[in-house]
Design an enzyme around this catalytic site. Structure first.
Site, PDB file in Angstrom:
ATOM      1  N   ASP A  11       1.494  -6.720  -3.201  1.00 48.30           N
ATOM      2  CA  ASP A  11       2.077  -6.597  -5.030  1.00 48.30           C
ATOM      3  C   ASP A  11       3.369  -6.437  -5.607  1.00 48.30           C
ATOM      4  OD1 ASP A  11       2.027  -3.982  -3.616  1.00 48.30           O
ATOM      5  OD2 ASP A  11       1.807  -3.128  -4.496  1.00 48.30           O
ATOM      6  N   GLU A  28       0.543  -1.079  -3.035  1.00 48.49           N
ATOM      7  CA  GLU A  28       1.095  -0.796  -2.605  1.00 48.49           C
ATOM      8  C   GLU A  28       2.511   0.105  -3.021  1.00 48.49           C
ATOM      9  OE1 GLU A  28       4.332   1.342   0.022  1.00 48.49           O
ATOM     10  OE2 GLU A  28       4.423  -0.457  -1.295  1.00 48.49           O
ATOM     11  N   GLU A  29       2.437  -0.384  -4.382  1.00 49.31           N
ATOM     12  CA  GLU A  29       3.377   0.775  -5.000  1.00 49.31           C
ATOM     13  C   GLU A  29       2.700   1.272  -6.350  1.00 49.31           C
ATOM     14  OE1 GLU A  29       6.965  -0.189  -5.109  1.00 49.31           O
ATOM     15  OE2 GLU A  29       6.888  -1.845  -3.816  1.00 49.31           O
ATOM     16  N   ARG A  42      10.646   3.938  14.986  1.00 48.13           N
ATOM     17  CA  ARG A  42      11.170   5.213  15.451  1.00 48.13           C
ATOM     18  C   ARG A  42       9.915   6.109  15.523  1.00 48.13           C
ATOM     19  NH1 ARG A  42      12.081  10.487  12.877  1.00 48.13           N
ATOM     20  NH2 ARG A  42      13.089  11.205  14.051  1.00 48.13           N
ATOM     21  N   HIS A  75      14.110  -2.606  -4.793  1.00 46.17           N
ATOM     22  CA  HIS A  75      13.836  -2.418  -5.883  1.00 46.17           C
ATOM     23  C   HIS A  75      14.823  -2.845  -7.133  1.00 46.17           C
ATOM     24  CE1 HIS A  75       9.808   0.464  -5.909  1.00 46.17           C
ATOM     25  NE2 HIS A  75       9.595  -0.596  -4.255  1.00 46.17           N
TER      26      HIS A  75
HETATM   27 ZN   LIG Z   1       8.532  -0.990  -3.256  1.00 48.60          ZN
HETATM   28 ZN   LIG Z   2       7.749  -2.036  -0.272  1.00 48.63          ZN
END
Ligand SMILES: [Zn+2]
Ligand SMILES: [Zn+2]
Length: 401
Positions: free
Chosen positions: A80, A138-139, A180, A369
């Site tokens: 997305d 995802e956002e 990590r 972003h």
């Molecule tokens: Zn993002």
């Molecule tokens: Zn992202």
């Protein structure tokens, strides 16, 4: 083996970069990834990969079975874009007003497609199954896209044993990769506070309850949660981003609305936050004659990297980029990431792929972003090689286990 992966990656590079530009040009918002998902399904089918579409919205799952029986490992990408106006000035910039791939998910989707193309030519070397998971939304914090895919069986039939994911990372230079063991990304929760007082004329404060004064006390006191209730060896952030209240300069405000975000890396600390915040905001507001309502929306949980998979990843990185290009991430980032939901289900490992062009100083690289965010295209082949190698190395390590 590495040579073979590298040359196959090279072979599919042009197509992969083309796909990335094509997706970049037509970005789709969270939950609306119809065209992107259709493109993903088409490319996978062209390479003989079994495809399931519509898994948790526009989610796509592909299954590639190796010629030898074995366990199943998954690779995940997100599809997305964000609601913002692109300012990169690229010839292949977004054609849609107010929608942009400003988080690199176009690159993630293209890299995973590239990786599946490479793997489809290495079936004979595959000691098991590789599943690719292309997720929507995802956002869309706090709901995200991963939970619906998990619920609709993305990790089942065949059952996935371990999962790898990757994000382009603008602070790291191209050619490097980092990760990590343990927490890599924080939990990201949202906070809404409504302070209620009582309106009065500004010249007669004794007749009202000043919601602005209460909000001022709350703002300061909230900062004591991190300094006094969280261990100095743990980490957390409480940030208030907006404050709205009052209508006129000479009237005591009867309501103030504050919105903020709470970030933590320790699941127990995340649990503790709403209770601490509520006690403080209510205590202060009531003590001053008013009240305060709190709405606390839990977002993505912390993203926990599995220690065993971290070992696998570091051994892969040593082969793909060499020891000196590995970034051993010291501190987790406090940005939320939906991949965290997978990490709660099965052993998971998330990597950061350096994408800051060589010669560009850190301060000049637009962050994620940002409407000028542009990951270095040169980094993407390395991303493909790494994804392919993680899948192969994992399956290889499980042989005879
Ligand atoms: Zn993002
Ligand atoms: Zn992202």
């Amino acid at each position: 083996m590495n040579e073979k992966i590298r040359s196959l990656t090279k072979k599919h590079e042009e197509k992969m970069l083309g796909l990335r530009r094509r997706i970049h040009k037509l970005p789709e918002l969270s939950g609306e990834e119809r065209e992107t998902a259709a493109l993903v399904a088409t490319v996978l089918e062209e390479h003989g990969i079994e495809v399931r579409t519509g898994v948790g919205g526009y989610g796509v799952v592909g299954v590639l079975r190796g010629s030898v029986e074995g366990p199943c490992v998954a690779l995940r990408a997100d599809m997305d874009a964000l609601p913002m106006e692109e300012k990169t000035g690229l010839p292949w910039a977004s054609e849609l007003k107010g929608v942009m791939h400003a988080c690199g998910h176009d690159a993630h989707t293209a890299m995973l497609l590239g990786a599946m193309c490479v793997l489809s030519e290495m079936k004979s070397e595959l000691a098991g199954t590789v599943k690719c998971i292309f997720q929507p939304a995802e956002e869309a914090n706090p709901v995200g896209g991963a939970p619906a895919m998990i619920q609709q069986g993305a990790l089942k039939t065949p059952d996935v044993e371990a999962i790898f994911g990757m994000h382009v990372w603008p602070s790291l230079v191209t050619g490097t990769l980092g990760t990590r063991s343990g927490a890599l990304m924080g939990a990201s929760d949202r906070l809404f506070l409504t302070v209620r007082g009582k309106g009065a004329h500004g010249s007669e404060p004794e007749n009202g309850v000043d919601a602005i004064s209460i909000a001022a006390q709350i703002l300061t006191a909230l900062q004591t949660i991190v300094s006094r209730n969280v261990s100095p060896l743990d980490a957390a952030v409480v940030s208030i981003g907006t404050i709205k209240g009052g209508n006129r300069y000479n009237v005591i405000a009867d309501e103030v609305v504050l919105e903020g975000t709470v970030r933590t890396i320790n699941p127990e600390t995340q649990e503790k936050m709403p209770g601490r915040i509520e006690a403080i905001v209510r205590g202060i507001a009531r003590g001053m004659g008013g009240d305060c309502d709190m709405e606390y929306v839990k977002g993505y949980p912390p993203l926990m990297n599995d220690p065993e998979l971290a070992k696998t990843a570091f051994s892969v990185l040593k082969k793909v980029v060499g020891e000196e290009k590995i970034v051993h991430v010291e501190k987790p980032a406090l940005g939320g990431e939906d991949f965290a939901f997978f990490s709660r289900e099965i052993p998971a490992l998330f990597l950061w792929l350096g994408c800051r062009p060589e010669g560009v100083p850190k301060e000049e690289m637009p962050p994620l972003h940002n409407n000028r965010f542009l990951p270095d295209e040169k980094a993407l082949s390395l991303g493909v090689e790494t994804l392919v190698s993680c899948a192969l190395e994992y399956l290889e390590g499980r042989k005879g286990a």
